[in-house]
Design an enzyme around this catalytic site. Structure first.
Site, PDB file in Angstrom:
ATOM      1  N   GLN A  84       2.362  -9.053 -16.163  1.00  0.00           N
ATOM      2  CA  GLN A  84       3.628  -8.013 -16.061  1.00  0.00           C
ATOM      3  C   GLN A  84       4.404  -8.217 -14.869  1.00  0.00           C
ATOM      4  O   GLN A  84       5.498  -8.271 -14.562  1.00  0.00           O
ATOM      5  CB  GLN A  84       2.893  -6.675 -16.045  1.00  0.00           C
ATOM      6  CG  GLN A  84       3.773  -5.578 -15.618  1.00  0.00           C
ATOM      7  CD  GLN A  84       3.244  -4.119 -15.822  1.00  0.00           C
ATOM      8  OE1 GLN A  84       3.197  -3.585 -16.938  1.00  0.00           O
ATOM      9  NE2 GLN A  84       2.831  -3.314 -14.794  1.00  0.00           N
TER      10      GLN A  84
ATOM     11  N   GLN B  44       6.637   0.250 -24.772  1.00  0.00           N
ATOM     12  CA  GLN B  44       5.671  -0.829 -24.545  1.00  0.00           C
ATOM     13  C   GLN B  44       4.673  -0.670 -25.102  1.00  0.00           C
ATOM     14  O   GLN B  44       3.403  -1.526 -25.272  1.00  0.00           O
ATOM     15  CB  GLN B  44       5.553  -0.905 -23.012  1.00  0.00           C
ATOM     16  CG  GLN B  44       4.766   0.261 -22.387  1.00  0.00           C
ATOM     17  CD  GLN B  44       4.668   0.140 -20.811  1.00  0.00           C
ATOM     18  OE1 GLN B  44       5.536   0.379 -20.216  1.00  0.00           O
ATOM     19  NE2 GLN B  44       3.437  -0.367 -20.338  1.00  0.00           N
TER      20      GLN B  44
ATOM     21  N   HIS C  50      -3.901   3.195  -8.210  1.00  0.00           N
ATOM     22  CA  HIS C  50      -2.416   3.624  -8.010  1.00  0.00           C
ATOM     23  C   HIS C  50      -2.498   4.289  -6.685  1.00  0.00           C
ATOM     24  O   HIS C  50      -1.499   4.000  -6.006  1.00  0.00           O
ATOM     25  CB  HIS C  50      -2.247   4.833  -9.156  1.00  0.00           C
ATOM     26  CG  HIS C  50      -1.995   4.542 -10.400  1.00  0.00           C
ATOM     27  ND1 HIS C  50      -3.219   4.998 -11.296  1.00  0.00           N
ATOM     28  CD2 HIS C  50      -1.331   3.713 -11.269  1.00  0.00           C
ATOM     29  CE1 HIS C  50      -2.898   4.448 -12.529  1.00  0.00           C
ATOM     30  NE2 HIS C  50      -1.712   3.811 -12.366  1.00  0.00           N
TER      31      HIS C  50
ATOM     32  N   SER D 197      -8.705   0.866 -14.220  1.00  0.00           N
ATOM     33  CA  SER D 197      -7.500   1.100 -15.360  1.00  0.00           C
ATOM     34  C   SER D 197      -7.606   2.498 -15.804  1.00  0.00           C
ATOM     35  O   SER D 197      -8.794   2.898 -15.971  1.00  0.00           O
ATOM     36  CB  SER D 197      -7.913  -0.184 -16.520  1.00  0.00           C
ATOM     37  OG  SER D 197      -7.213   0.366 -17.471  1.00  0.00           O
TER      38      SER D 197
HETATM   39  O1  PAF Z   1       1.697  -0.932 -15.331  1.00  0.00           O
HETATM   40  C1  PAF Z   1       2.113   0.309 -15.763  1.00  0.00           C
HETATM   41  O2  PAF Z   1       1.584   1.261 -15.690  1.00  0.00           O
HETATM   42  C2  PAF Z   1       3.323   0.066 -16.694  1.00  0.00           C
HETATM   43  O3  PAF Z   1       3.394  -0.976 -17.610  1.00  0.00           O
HETATM   44  C3  PAF Z   1       4.719   0.349 -15.884  1.00  0.00           C
HETATM   45  C4  PAF Z   1       4.827  -0.501 -14.920  1.00  0.00           C
HETATM   46  C5  PAF Z   1       4.541   2.033 -15.371  1.00  0.00           C
HETATM   47  C6  PAF Z   1       5.736   0.420 -16.879  1.00  0.00           C
HETATM   48  O4  PAF Z   1       5.758   1.604 -17.884  1.00  0.00           O
END
Ligand code: PAF
Length: 290
Positions: A153, A61, A37, A185
Site C-alpha cells: 500500500q 477497499q 496509529h 493491526s
Molecule cells: O491503511 C489503512 O488503514 C487504509 O488502507 C487507509 C490508508 C486509511 C485507506 O483507507
C-alpha cells in the site's frame, strides 16, 4: 479536538491553516486505533501543526466477501485516545459524504496494484488509492503518514503521489509489534486463543530468514524455503503468499540485491494477516528490518 463530518468544513479548516502558513499533517486511518496509529500521530505532531486524523472505514477497499460489515469499529474509544494525544482535528465523514450516489471515479496505479495483495483481493488497492487521493485533496496536508506494515500500500501511494505530482510528502513509518513479535493491526482483535499464539509464526518466519541472510544466504528460493518451514509448522496457518520482491517494482527477485521486501499473507481461521521485512543492501551486507 474538533470532529469534522463534512468535506466542505474540512476544506475550509485546511484553507485557513494554510493561509497562516501552517503545515498540516494527515494520518489516514480506518479507526480501531492501536499504538501503531499512535506512533504515526506522534510523528505527525513532531513535523506538523495542525494534525488531522481521518477515520473512515472505506467500503471501496473491501471485496464482496470481505469483512467490511464486521471490521472493528470503536469510534468513542478512538475519539478519546485522539483527544488524549492532543490531535487537533478528527475528520470522520460518512460513506455518503465521501461517495455520493453518482460517484464514478476510480484511481488505479497500474502494475503495482494487481500483484500480491491485489491478486488475493482484486480491486482492493483501487479502493485504497481512490480514498487516499480524496483525503489528500480534501485535507491538503504537507505530510501524510502511513505504516510499513502495509508495505505494498505504501509503495502504491508513493507512486500515485509521484505520478500525480501531489504536494504531500508521503512518510512511511516502521512496523510496531507486540512483545511476542505480532505486527500491530486492527484485525488482531479477531484472533482468539490458539490462533493468537500461532499468529506469531509470521514474525518468527521473518526472523528465521533474517538469520539466514546474516549467514550469507542470498538465494531467494532457499530463503523462502526457510520461511515456509516455520509457517508450515503451525497447522492453524493457511499461507496465501510469501514472496521476496524488489522494493520498487514489487517483481520477484531470484537473488537479494538492492532493496527488497519479504512479503507474506496468511489466514488464521477467517482472519487475514499480512507482515513483511525490508531488506537493504549496504555494500556486501544486507540489513533486514522487521
Ligand atoms: O491503511 C489503512 O488503514 C487504509 O488502507 C487507509 C490508508 C486509511 C485507506 O483507507
Amino acid at each position: 479536538m474538533e470532529i469534522i463530518r463534512t468535506i466542505s468544513w474540512m476544506k475550509q479548516i485546511s484553507r485557513e491553516a494554510r493561509a497562516k502558513n501552517r503545515v498540516i499533517g494527515l494520518v489516514p486511518t480506518m479507526g480501531a486505533l492501536h499504538p501503531g496509529h499512535f506512533s504515526l500521530i506522534r510523528a505527525a505532531q513532531t513535523d506538523c501543526s495542525p494534525v488531522v486524523v481521518s477515520i473512515f472505514v472505506n467500503p471501496k477497499q473491501f471485496g464482496p466477501s470481505e469483512d467490511f460489515q464486521k471490521y472493528p469499529r470503536s469510534f468513542e474509544a478512538d475519539r478519546g485516545a485522539l483527544e488524549n494525544l492532543g490531535v487537533d482535528y478528527l475528520f470522520a465523514p460518512t460513506p455518503e459524504e465521501m461517495y455520493p450516489p453518482d460517484f464514478r471515479t476510480v484511481v488505479a496505479v497500474s502494475g503495482l496494484s494487481d500483484k500480491l495483495e491485489g491478486r488475493s483481493r482484486p480491486g482492493h488497492f483501487h479502493g485504497v488509492t481512490t480514498v487516499v487521493l480524496k483525503l489528500l485533496e480534501i485535507v491538503q496536508p504537507g505530510f501524510a503518514y502511513f505504516g510499513r506494515k502495509d508495505a505494498q500500500q505504501a509503495r502504491i501511494i508513493r507512486q500515485m503521489s509521484l505520478d500525480l505530482n501531489l504536494d504531500a510528502q508521503i512518510v512511511v513509518r516502521p512496523i510496531l509489534r507486540e512483545s511476542d513479535g505480532l505486527a500491530l493491526s486492527s484485525r488482531n482483535v479477531y484472533l482468539q486463543g490458539d490462533d493468537r499464539r500461532a499468529a506469531t509464526a509470521l514474525h518468527r518466519s521473518l526472523e528465521a530468514v533474517r538469520q539466514e541472510i546474516a549467514a550469507a544466504q542470498r538465494d531467494v528460493l532457499r530463503l523462502l524455503a526457510v520461511l515456509r518451514r516455520v509457517l508450515d509448522a503451525e497447522p492453524a496457518i493457511a499461507l496465501d503468499y510469501a514472496e521476496i520482491v524488489d522494493a520498487e517494482t514489487l517483481e520477484p527477485v531470484l537473488n537479494l540485491r538492492g532493496s527488497c521486501l519479504i512479503l507474506l499473507a496468511a489466514k488464521l481461521g477467517k482472519t487475514r494477516l499480512i507482515d513483511n521485512a525490508l531488506v537493504e543492501q549496504e555494500g556486501d551486507t544486507f540489513r533486514v528490518t522487521i
